[in-house]
Design an enzyme around this catalytic site. Structure first.
Site, PDB file in Angstrom:
ATOM      1  N   LYS A 114      34.267  47.075  39.245  1.00  0.00           N
ATOM      2  CA  LYS A 114      33.773  46.002  40.124  1.00  0.00           C
ATOM      3  C   LYS A 114      32.561  46.461  40.931  1.00  0.00           C
ATOM      4  CE  LYS A 114      37.136  42.815  39.486  1.00  0.00           C
ATOM      5  NZ  LYS A 114      37.956  41.683  39.761  1.00  0.00           N
ATOM      6  N   LYS A 196      38.446  43.188  27.986  1.00  0.00           N
ATOM      7  CA  LYS A 196      39.605  42.308  28.175  1.00  0.00           C
ATOM      8  C   LYS A 196      39.146  40.878  28.476  1.00  0.00           C
ATOM      9  CE  LYS A 196      40.729  42.241  33.012  1.00  0.00           C
ATOM     10  NZ  LYS A 196      41.645  41.767  33.969  1.00  0.00           N
ATOM     11  N   LYS A 199      38.840  36.043  33.610  1.00  0.00           N
ATOM     12  CA  LYS A 199      38.413  34.814  34.286  1.00  0.00           C
ATOM     13  C   LYS A 199      36.922  34.848  34.580  1.00  0.00           C
ATOM     14  CE  LYS A 199      42.307  34.991  37.340  1.00  0.00           C
ATOM     15  NZ  LYS A 199      42.504  35.669  38.618  1.00  0.00           N
TER      16      LYS A 199
HETATM   17  P1  ATP Z   1      39.106  38.797  37.284  1.00  0.00           P
HETATM   18  O1  ATP Z   1      38.451  38.572  35.967  1.00  0.00           O
HETATM   19  O2  ATP Z   1      38.707  37.814  38.355  1.00  0.00           O
HETATM   20  O3  ATP Z   1      39.101  40.220  37.739  1.00  0.00           O
HETATM   21  P2  ATP Z   1      41.629  38.649  35.912  1.00  0.00           P
HETATM   22  O4  ATP Z   1      41.450  37.631  34.853  1.00  0.00           O
HETATM   23  O5  ATP Z   1      41.667  40.079  35.526  1.00  0.00           O
HETATM   24  O6  ATP Z   1      40.621  38.416  37.094  1.00  0.00           O
HETATM   25  P3  ATP Z   1      43.834  38.933  37.768  1.00  0.00           P
HETATM   26  O7  ATP Z   1      44.137  38.010  38.859  1.00  0.00           O
HETATM   27  O8  ATP Z   1      43.157  40.194  38.150  1.00  0.00           O
HETATM   28  O9  ATP Z   1      42.958  38.235  36.651  1.00  0.00           O
HETATM   29  O10 ATP Z   1      45.131  39.252  36.922  1.00  0.00           O
HETATM   30  C1  ATP Z   1      46.359  38.579  37.026  1.00  0.00           C
HETATM   31  C2  ATP Z   1      47.349  39.196  36.061  1.00  0.00           C
HETATM   32  O11 ATP Z   1      46.966  38.922  34.713  1.00  0.00           O
HETATM   33  C3  ATP Z   1      47.467  40.715  36.165  1.00  0.00           C
HETATM   34  O12 ATP Z   1      48.819  41.090  36.001  1.00  0.00           O
HETATM   35  C4  ATP Z   1      46.644  41.214  35.031  1.00  0.00           C
HETATM   36  O13 ATP Z   1      47.052  42.475  34.577  1.00  0.00           O
HETATM   37  C5  ATP Z   1      46.901  40.143  33.975  1.00  0.00           C
HETATM   38  N1  ATP Z   1      45.782  40.031  33.045  1.00  0.00           N
HETATM   39  C6  ATP Z   1      44.498  39.720  33.357  1.00  0.00           C
HETATM   40  N2  ATP Z   1      43.735  39.687  32.250  1.00  0.00           N
HETATM   41  C7  ATP Z   1      44.554  39.994  31.209  1.00  0.00           C
HETATM   42  C8  ATP Z   1      44.355  40.135  29.791  1.00  0.00           C
HETATM   43  N3  ATP Z   1      43.172  39.950  29.249  1.00  0.00           N
HETATM   44  N4  ATP Z   1      45.422  40.452  29.018  1.00  0.00           N
HETATM   45  C9  ATP Z   1      46.643  40.628  29.564  1.00  0.00           C
HETATM   46  N5  ATP Z   1      46.894  40.523  30.891  1.00  0.00           N
HETATM   47  C10 ATP Z   1      45.876  40.206  31.707  1.00  0.00           C
END
Ligand code: ATP
Ligand code: LTN
Length: 330
Positions: A114, A196, A199
């Site tokens: 980040k 990965k 969002k």
């Molecule tokens: P950002 O992109 O804003 O950092 P994010 O999509 O990673 O957000 P988080 O709120 O950080 O979302 O994650 C919420 C949950 O979803 C966490 O338990 C995280 O490990 C899981 N998660 C996020 N992205 C993935 C993915 N691509 N595959 C599996 N689990 C995920």
């Protein structure tokens, strides 16, 4: 209720949730709610570590709440709450900051990632993100924390902080175990299967959002990057795109990767992608209907989080009192 093990987990209020969030985290939140005493949080304090539009942050808080319920979390069974409404989180977060070392925080990969992405705003909150998260978990004396693979390191530091504190002051915190699913803990981007699914991805068609229409989902899956081999076979190294789609399909259908391989033996990527897309659409169909209904009933949503936050605070307060007492805060 009293002798059930406790679960705490959360998702940041940072936008529309993805299929990655659903498969890696949310699906397990739902699955575990009968067996455990569950606390599911909307992490809006954590969301402040990146600049946000205030109105959007408020809207995203409701979106995560509606997503939780539409995905199957039952507010009668589980406690759903908003992090900022339970002030014990900020309070314990501060105390734990004082028991967390700069060295260990600087090793966190999320902080490094980040900081690179937001080089103009490397704030102290981004750095101390893990001790606030440790507080979230430890306040509830959680036994288990369901998360995706990317949060593993944050769970490890949480355990280290809890053990350090317990050693200094005697048994105070339950040392939590992560629950990272065997399949689907790291769903990759459809266009960039080396990163990965997230969002905050800016690559078009890389991310499937839970709110995408069936047409959008089919289009994104059909455009997903594969390879020129034309064989549906699990091989992350050489066939990351196909392997990712296989993982998605296997989790949704609850079948093994071997079974997926067998099902598509002798079939091309066209048919494979259509079947995977249709499975995602079908999985999300009940979600869609419920989600739209909920987003049109903000009064109900506010009622759920107000009541949930009151209940959460009751439990959190007990741990915070214990901690204040142990460290000598009057
Ligand atoms: P950002 O992109 O804003 O950092 P994010 O999509 O990673 O957000 P988080 O709120 O950080 O979302 O994650 C919420 C949950 O979803 C966490 O338990 C995280 O490990 C899981 N998660 C996020 N992205 C993935 C993915 N691509 N595959 C599996 N689990 C995920
Ligand atoms: N950092 C998590 C969100 C989060 C969380 C938590 C998850 C904040 N507090 C406590 C589990 C337990 C993320 O998914 N990025």
């Amino acid at each position: 209720m009293e002798n059930k093990k406790v679960i705490l987990s959360g998702i940041q209020a940072t936008g529309n949730l993805t299929l990655g969030n659903y498969i890696g985290a949310l699906k397990n939140f739902v699955k575990m709610q009968d067996e455990y005493d569950c606390y599911y949080m909307i992490a809006n304090l954590h969301a402040l570590t990146v600049r946000r539009d205030p109105a959007e942050l408020k809207e995203n808080t409701l979106k995560v709440l509606a997503t939780y319920i539409a995905a199957g979390i039952d507010p009668e069974k589980s406690t759903i709450f908003v992090q900022s409404q339970v002030h014990e989180h900020a309070e314990l977060g501060w105390v734990l900051d004082c028991y967390t070392y700069m060295g260990e925080l600087s090793r966190m990969t999320q902080f490094k990632d980040k900081s690179e992405k937001h080089a103009d705003n490397i704030n102290a909150g981004l750095f101390t993100y893990p001790s606030l998260m440790a507080g979230d978990i430890l306040l509830y004396q959680a036994d288990v924390v369901p998360v995706g693979e990317d949060q593993k390191q944050h769970l490890e530091i949480t355990r280290d902080i809890a053990e350090r504190f317990n050693k200094l002051y005697g048994d105070t915190f339950k040392v939590p175990e992560p629950y990272i699913p065997k399949a689907g803990a790291r769903i990759m981007g459809l266009q960039d299967p080396a990163s990965k699914m997230s969002k905050s991805s800016t690559i078009p068609n890389d991310t499937i959002l839970l709110v995408d229409t069936p047409e959008e989902i089919m289009k994104k899956v059909k455009k997903a990057v594969t390879d020129s081999e034309g064989i549906v076979k699990y091989d992350v190294e050489n066939k990351p795109g196909v392997s990712n789609l296989m993982t998605i399909y296997s989790v949704i259908k609850n079948i093994s990767l071997d079974e997926v391989e067998k099902q598509f033996e002798g079939k091309g990527y066209g048919e494979f992608k259509t079947t995977v897309g249709e499975a995602i659409v079908k999985e999300l169909e009940p979600f869609h209907k419920k989600y739209n209904e909920l987003m049109n009933d903000k009064i109900y949503l506010e009622k759920i989080y107000t009541e949930g936050s009151r209940k959460a605070s009751e439990k959190a307060r007990k741990t915070l009192n214990l901690v204040y007492n142990k460290v000598g805060l009057v």
